[in-house]
Design a protein around this motif. Structure first.
Motif, short mmCIF file in Angstrom:
data_model
loop_
_atom_site.label_atom_id
_atom_site.label_comp_id
_atom_site.label_asym_id
_atom_site.label_seq_id
_atom_site.Cartn_x
_atom_site.Cartn_y
_atom_site.Cartn_z
N GLU A 183 0.81 -1.21 0.00
CA GLU A 183 0.00 0.00 0.00
C GLU A 183 0.84 1.25 0.00
O GLU A 183 1.90 1.29 0.63
N GLU A 190 -4.07 9.92 12.41
CA GLU A 190 -5.12 8.90 12.49
C GLU A 190 -6.27 9.31 13.39
O GLU A 190 -6.09 10.03 14.36
N GLU A 281 -8.60 1.12 7.47
CA GLU A 281 -9.16 -0.21 7.71
C GLU A 281 -10.52 -0.07 8.39
O GLU A 281 -10.82 0.96 8.99
P1 AMP Z 1 -4.20 -1.53 10.34
O1 AMP Z 1 -4.07 -2.86 11.06
O2 AMP Z 1 -4.55 -1.64 8.90
O3 AMP Z 1 -5.02 -0.55 11.11
O4 AMP Z 1 -2.76 -0.86 10.41
C1 AMP Z 1 -2.09 -0.67 11.64
C2 AMP Z 1 -1.47 0.70 11.66
O5 AMP Z 1 -0.53 0.86 10.57
C3 AMP Z 1 -2.45 1.82 11.44
O6 AMP Z 1 -3.09 2.15 12.62
C4 AMP Z 1 -1.57 2.91 10.91
O7 AMP Z 1 -0.87 3.53 11.96
C5 AMP Z 1 -0.58 2.17 10.08
N1 AMP Z 1 -0.97 2.15 8.66
C6 AMP Z 1 -1.71 1.22 8.04
N2 AMP Z 1 -1.88 1.52 6.74
C7 AMP Z 1 -1.23 2.67 6.51
C8 AMP Z 1 -1.01 3.50 5.37
N3 AMP Z 1 -1.49 3.17 4.16
N4 AMP Z 1 -0.29 4.63 5.52
C9 AMP Z 1 0.22 4.97 6.72
N5 AMP Z 1 0.08 4.22 7.84
C10 AMP Z 1 -0.63 3.09 7.75
#
Ligand code: AMP
Ligand code: GLY
Length: 420
Positions: A183, A190, A281
């Motif tokens: 990605e 956030e 997400e």
């Molecule tokens: P998730 O399990 O998808 O929530 O990802 C865990 C953490 O990774 C998130 O809370 C963000 O801090 C970071 N994260 C996930 N996707 C991205 C992205 N595309 N860009 C920047 N940070 C991300």
């Protein structure tokens, strides 16, 4: 009425405490609950993977409503299973739960319905993933497609880090991996945005900012959440309208077009870049510790809200909130999020006298012969409501000083973005 809550975290204790205020409830069951729920509900320890056993228990005890807290039973289909036996359930079905269970399912919805999200690619093997990375800009984000409690996400600053991520995911660190996602890295702040849904309609259910890293200054490893504050400092009417129109509504439409619907809490994990929301997400539940932070602000009977959802009457219902600021600090066992010592006694907990706007929610705790023991990574949540975040945090740190627990630690800077 009798209500059952599935789960054992701080989120479930907060739900339990909120429901306990309802005049219509005479018994709450927690499956399996924790030392906190034990004081106000009946903890029942049975195998949650054995749906049939659970269903029989619910029917025998004549439990009127089941509230499912965590994602795992939802993704595994517990809501659909219980509903087959005419048991009233608050929580999304298996199709809808894929919003959390499969990142690829969600990304495909984003693509089809033009929902703003990071650009992405799906890869089935090491070679294709690594070939793609040769022409990518860093930092980049690599994600396992599995349910990995937030741990299957790697923010990689260079190709070497990316190689490690790819190897770990395809070697099965988060379970069998058929796919991974690469990605675009979104550079923003956030925010967690919550709705409650009845299958046809939805209502706002709070906003918050979580602190996922283990150390002060947002450093160190990712955790389940070290603390939160609500509302998020990023919230404004224009942003909220964008979130609803561009993200929430198209997602619900997608589920309808798949022949499904959404009933339960929906948690949008967002990255806000210059007041523009991007979906990172979905989670198909309340956040933890966001739930502990948000529920104390609720002024409406939570049982009535759940029942309105089960009867698809949420549109006729008004949900009232206190406009106080809420802050939550999570206490963890030393060593968390890696290995930690278990069964360490927490002393003085019973001696702490809380004021009206203060709350302690248990998570990984157990009561044995009148004593409270820490048995999990995240153990206690201290919450306070006040007109100002600064004051809420001072109230919490004062209470934390009254506790005698050698085996635990907490972040000292929760809410640093809203507190000087
Ligand atoms: P998730 O399990 O998808 O929530 O990802 C865990 C953490 O990774 C998130 O809370 C963000 O801090 C970071 N994260 C996930 N996707 C991205 C992205 N595309 N860009 C920047 N940070 C991300
Ligand atoms: N607070 C993050 C989560 O519940 O996933």
């Amino acid at each position: 009425m009798k209500v059952g809550i599935i789960g054992s975290g701080g989120r479930e204790h907060a739900i339990c405490k909120s429901l306990k205020k309802s005049q219509k409830i005479n018994q709450i069951y927690c499956f399996p609950g924790n030392a906190g729920t034990e004081e106000i509900a009946k903890n029942v320890n049975l195998d949650l993977d054995n749906f049939e056993y659970l269903k029989n228990f619910i029917i025998e005890e004549k439990i009127d409503l089941i509230v499912i807290g965590p994602e795992k039973p939802l993704v595994n289909g517990l809501a659909d299973y219980l509903e087959q036996f005419n048991i009233k359930v608050f929580g999304p079905n298996t199709v809808a739960s894929q919003l959390e269970g499969s990142k690829i399912f969600t990304k495909q919805i984003c693509e089809k319905y033009n929902i703003p999200t990071a650009k992405f690619g799906i890869f089935q093997n090491r070679e294709d993933s690594k070939k793609f990375l040769k022409k990518t800009n860093f930092p980049t984000v690599i994600k396992a497609d599995n349910l990995a409690s937030g741990k299957g996400v790697y923010i990689c600053s260079n190709e070497d880090e990316a190689d490690i991520a790819i190897e770990e995911i395809f070697n099965g660190k988060f379970g069998e991996a058929k796919n991974l996602l690469i990605e675009e890295f979104l550079d923003g702040e956030e925010m967690s945005y919550f709705t409650i849904n009845d299958g046809n309609n939805f209502k706002y259910f709070g906003s918050a900012q979580d602190h996922k890293r283990v150390m002060d200054g947002d450093k160190g490893k990712n955790t389940g959440g070290m603390g939160a504050y609500s509302p998020s400092r990023l919230m404004n009417e224009e942003l909220e309208n964008k979130i609803i129109d561009r993200i929430i509504k198209p997602t619900l439409k997608a589920l309808t077009e798949l022949g499904s619907e959404y009933k339960g809490f929906l948690y949008a994990g967002l990255m806000i870049v210059n007041n523009e929301p991007y979906l990172i997400e979905y989670n198909v539940r309340m956040g933890d510790p966001e739930c502990q932070t948000i529920l104390p602000k609720l002024k409406t009977d939570l049982l009535d809200i759940f029942l309105a959802c089960c009867e698809k009457k949420l549109d006729k219902f008004e949900i009232k909130w206190s406009n106080k600021k809420s802050l939550c600090v999570v206490l963890c066992s030393n060593g968390y999020p890696d290995s930690f010592e278990k069964s360490v006694e927490i002393k003085n907990l019973e001696k702490i006298k809380l004021d009206k706007q203060e709350y302690i929610f248990h998570a990984g705790s157990l009561k044995k012969e009148g004593k409270t023991y820490a048995i999990g990574g995240r153990v206690l949540n201290f919450v306070a409501l006040s007109d100002e975040f600064t004051n809420a945090r001072q109230m919490i740190y004062k209470r934390l000083n009254e506790l005698d627990w050698q085996g635990g630690f907490y972040r000292k800077d929760i809410g640093h973005k809203v507190i000087e």
